[in-house]
Design a protein around this motif. Structure first.
Motif, PDB file in Angstrom:
ATOM      1  N   THR A  91       0.826  -1.215   0.000  1.00 53.10           N
ATOM      2  CA  THR A  91       0.000   0.000   0.000  1.00 53.10           C
ATOM      3  C   THR A  91       0.852   1.253   0.000  1.00 53.10           C
ATOM      4  OG1 THR A  91      -1.846   1.100   1.069  1.00 53.10           O
ATOM      5  CG2 THR A  91      -0.259   0.062   2.492  1.00 53.10           C
ATOM      6  N   THR A  92       0.219   2.376  -0.314  1.00 50.97           N
ATOM      7  CA  THR A  92       0.976   3.627  -0.397  1.00 50.97           C
ATOM      8  C   THR A  92       1.156   4.272   0.974  1.00 50.97           C
ATOM      9  OG1 THR A  92      -1.140   4.598  -1.005  1.00 50.97           O
ATOM     10  CG2 THR A  92       0.474   4.320  -2.750  1.00 50.97           C
ATOM     11  N   THR A  93       0.345   3.884   1.929  1.00 52.67           N
ATOM     12  CA  THR A  93       0.426   4.561   3.230  1.00 52.67           C
ATOM     13  C   THR A  93       1.441   3.886   4.152  1.00 52.67           C
ATOM     14  OG1 THR A  93      -0.776   5.215   5.193  1.00 52.67           O
ATOM     15  CG2 THR A  93      -1.531   3.244   4.114  1.00 52.67           C
ATOM     16  N   ASP A  94       2.039   4.691   4.993  1.00 54.38           N
ATOM     17  CA  ASP A  94       2.919   4.104   6.000  1.00 54.38           C
ATOM     18  C   ASP A  94       2.346   4.421   7.386  1.00 54.38           C
ATOM     19  OD1 ASP A  94       3.303   6.754   5.875  1.00 54.38           O
ATOM     20  OD2 ASP A  94       5.487   6.714   5.841  1.00 54.38           O
ATOM     21  N   ASP A  95       1.032   4.545   7.419  1.00 61.07           N
ATOM     22  CA  ASP A  95       0.348   4.848   8.686  1.00 61.07           C
ATOM     23  C   ASP A  95       0.517   3.685   9.658  1.00 61.07           C
ATOM     24  OD1 ASP A  95      -1.636   6.699  10.032  1.00 61.07           O
ATOM     25  OD2 ASP A  95      -2.681   4.781  10.139  1.00 61.07           O
ATOM     26  N   LYS A 113       4.545   1.157  -0.647  1.00 61.26           N
ATOM     27  CA  LYS A 113       4.975   1.496  -2.007  1.00 61.26           C
ATOM     28  C   LYS A 113       5.538   2.902  -1.945  1.00 61.26           C
ATOM     29  CE  LYS A 113       0.687  -0.044  -3.589  1.00 61.26           C
ATOM     30  NZ  LYS A 113      -0.424  -0.020  -4.525  1.00 61.26           N
TER      31      LYS A 113
END
Lengths: 140, 482
Positions: A91-95, A113
């Motif tokens: 996924t694009t988030t690093d939350d 990503k």
């Protein structure tokens, strides 16, 4: 070669292409099935993976048009038929809370990503390496 | 709510009106009782007058009886009762004079009575004296004239008249007293009824206004709760929006960056494939290759910058959602730690740094580290290369607030840029340093969240002072806001 079949559920065609290209560059030649939505991806998992000799491995994006990737993950991990299927979340988030939630739900690997392409390509290539040595249990 | 309020408003004048009516009724009741008491006094007075009249009459009669007794028997034992009766008559007469001083009719009667009494007693005195002197015949002769009898009858008539007058007065006054008592009773009854009605109305009004007040209070609490919930929701909405924007903006960027790299790889593949092309074509290939490489470099630079901006928004959004801690922080230690992080740059620039005793604060460590880390970083970054840089960090406690100052001898900020530097993605002065214009925006957001303020004083070419004013209990404030 490990006859594991890779199921890629990713609604962004560009991301899917980049992921596939980098997996191939890592020397992984396993079959890759691409799905742009969760419903058809899960249907494939139900229909094909039980019969597949080497089992399946799920590459899952969290932003999907028809349902959240978290829900897909929960479904897969609570289904006795698929519980053993390795799930790699991309996924694009690093939350941090999202990452933690994925691991709590049973995700095996979580990959962010990054926009920075070198890091992205590296992560996918390492994933390829991981895929070439992983033993996926065949489903009963 | 407005109907209740007007109900309550209407209650007050009606209560006041009721009170006034009650006061009037009470006044009448009081007046009635007073009048009634006065009438009673008059009645008593009349009765007293009547008693005196009776006494006078009986005294005159007793005196005459004694006179006759003595004249008939010639015995002296009648002398004493005669003198008694004579005295009583005079006393009764004097009392009547006083009692009826306000009644001209009775006074006139008394005026007629007085000479008669004097004459009567004078005659009786005389007969008794003659009898004492042994002249009983002369005395009897006087009696036989019947003057004494006539006088007595006249006295009786006058007294009867006086009595009749008093009877009439008594009738009148008794009637008046009864009427006054009746009036007083009615007025008192009305006043009592008024008290009951007003009391009831007051109880109802108080109960109603209390209910209204309770309803209003409940309404207010609900309103405050609703507004707070709205605000919280709006804030969450903003945070969610920032998060979604940064998240969803990142996704296409992965593609742009990824395919730019793929394109670059393809370019290199192509260059290798065409490496051995004949000369005019090879030159053209090199020229095109150079242009493609340049284009790709621009795409990458732009994408990288966009990624940094998105990350900044994401970081601000996360920072806004983070719950602030509340611990006692030794600011001297905190600043020392921040200075150690930039020790390398400080040595490189030959800067001198002074930290004087900073007051402690209760707050969030990370937020304070970011605030002062950013300010110190800026002081070093935006130094004036022609002068030696010195940084001074000072602080003081002011009541329940603490004020910290970061003073530098850097290049300074132009007056028109003093607000701009705090805005997101805005920067000031010569763009000699890399950055996105996030640092001070972030600093101000955090200071404001702690209910503090940040200000700057600057002189271009001399230096800048950032003044951070925070509540001593900064953590408590920010914790509550969360």
């Amino acid at each position: 070669m490990n006859p594991v079949s890779i199921v890629l559920i990713e609604d962004d065609d560009g991301h899917a292409t980049l992921i596939e290209r980098n997996i191939r560059r890592a020397g992984v030649s396993n079959q890759i099935h691409r799905f742009a939505d969760a419903t058809s991806g899960l249907a494939h998992l139900d229909a094909q993976c039980a019969a597949h000799a080497g089992g399946c491995l799920l590459l899952l994006d969290l932003n999907l048009p028809d349902m959240s990737g978290i829900d897909v993950l929960r479904k897969v991990k609570s289904d006795p038929n698929h519980r053993a299927t390795p799930v790699i979340v991309l996924t694009t988030t690093d939350d941090q809370t999202e990452i933690q939630k994925c691991y709590e739900l049973g995700c095996n690997v979580y990959i962010t990503k990054p926009v920075e392409y070198e890091r992205f390509a590296n992560a996918i290539r390492q994933l390829g390496l991981f895929l070439s040595i992983i033993q996926v249990p065949a489903q009963s | 709510m407005p109907t209740r309020a007007s109900l309550t408003r209407a209650t007050l004048p009606s209560l006041i009106g009721g009170l006034l009516l009650l006061a009037v009724a009470t006044w009448f009741a009081y007046g009635g009782v007073r009048a009634s008491l006065a009438s009673r006094a008059l009645v008593e007075h009349t009765l007293e007058v009547q008693v005196a009249i009776g006494e006078l009459r009986s005294a005159v009669q007793r005196a005459e009886s004694a006179q006759r007794g003595q004249l008939l028997t010639g015995e002296d034992r009648y002398g004493e009762p005669y003198r008694d009766a004579r005295q009583s008559a005079q006393a009764a007469h004097d009392r009547l004079r006083l009692l009826t001083v306000d009644n001209p009719k009775q006074q006139a009667a008394l005026d007629r009575l007085q000479p008669l009494m004097t004459a009567k007693f004078a005659e009786m005195d005389r007969t008794l004296e003659l009898e004492q002197a042994g002249k009983a015949d002369e005395a009897l002769a006087i009696v036989r004239t019947d003057n004494g009898l006539r006088q007595l009858i006249e006295i009786r008539d006058i007294l009867n008249g006086m009595r009749a007058t008093e009877d009439e007065l008594l009738r009148q006054r008794s009637g008046m007293a009864t009427v006054d008592t009746h009036k007083a009773f009615v007025a008192t009854a009305i006043a009592a009824l008024g008290i009951l009605v007003l009391g009831g109305a007051a109880v109802v009004a108080v109960a109603r206004s209390q209910r209204a007040l309770r309803d209003t209070n409940a309404g207010l609490e609900e309103e405050v709760e609703r507004r707070t919930a709205d605000l919280r929701e709006a804030n969450e909405e903003v945070q969610r929006f920032a998060y979604i924007v940064s998240h969803d903006l990142r996704s296409p960027l992965v593609n742009v960056m990824g395919f730019a790299s793929e394109l670059d790889a393809s370019r290199q593949d192509l260059a290798i494939a065409l490496r051995d092309a004949p000369d005019p074509m090879a030159a053209k290939v090199r020229e095109i290759d150079g242009q493609i490489a340049e284009s790709i470099a621009f795409i990458r630079a732009a994408t990288t910058k966009m990624d940094r901006l998105i990350n900044a928004i994401l970081r601000l959004s996360r920072e806004g959602r983070r719950a602030f801690g509340n611990e006692k922080i030794d600011m001297n230690q905190l600043i020392d730690a921040q200075l150690r992080a930039v020790e390398h740059q400080v040595k490189e620039t030959d800067a001198s740094i002074q930290v004087s005793g900073l007051p402690p604060i209760f707050g969030d460590r990370l937020a304070l580290e970011q605030v002062f880390g950013n300010l110190i970083d800026n002081a070093i970054k935006y130094r004036d290369p022609t002068r030696k840089l010195s940084i001074e960090i000072a602080g003081r406690a002011q009541g329940d607030r603490v004020v910290y100052e970061v003073r530098d001898t850097g290049r300074g900020i132009a007056p028109e840029d003093r607000e701009r530097v705090f805005e997101l993605f805005r920067r000031a002065g010569a763009q000699t340093q890399p950055g996105e214009g996030i640092g001070l925006a972030h600093v101000r957001a955090m200071v404001r969240r702690m209910e503090g303020s940040i200000d700057l004083q600057s002189e271009p070419g001399a230096g800048t002072t950032f003044i951070v004013d925070l509540p001593r209990q900064a953590g408590r404030v920010a914790g509550r806001a969360e």
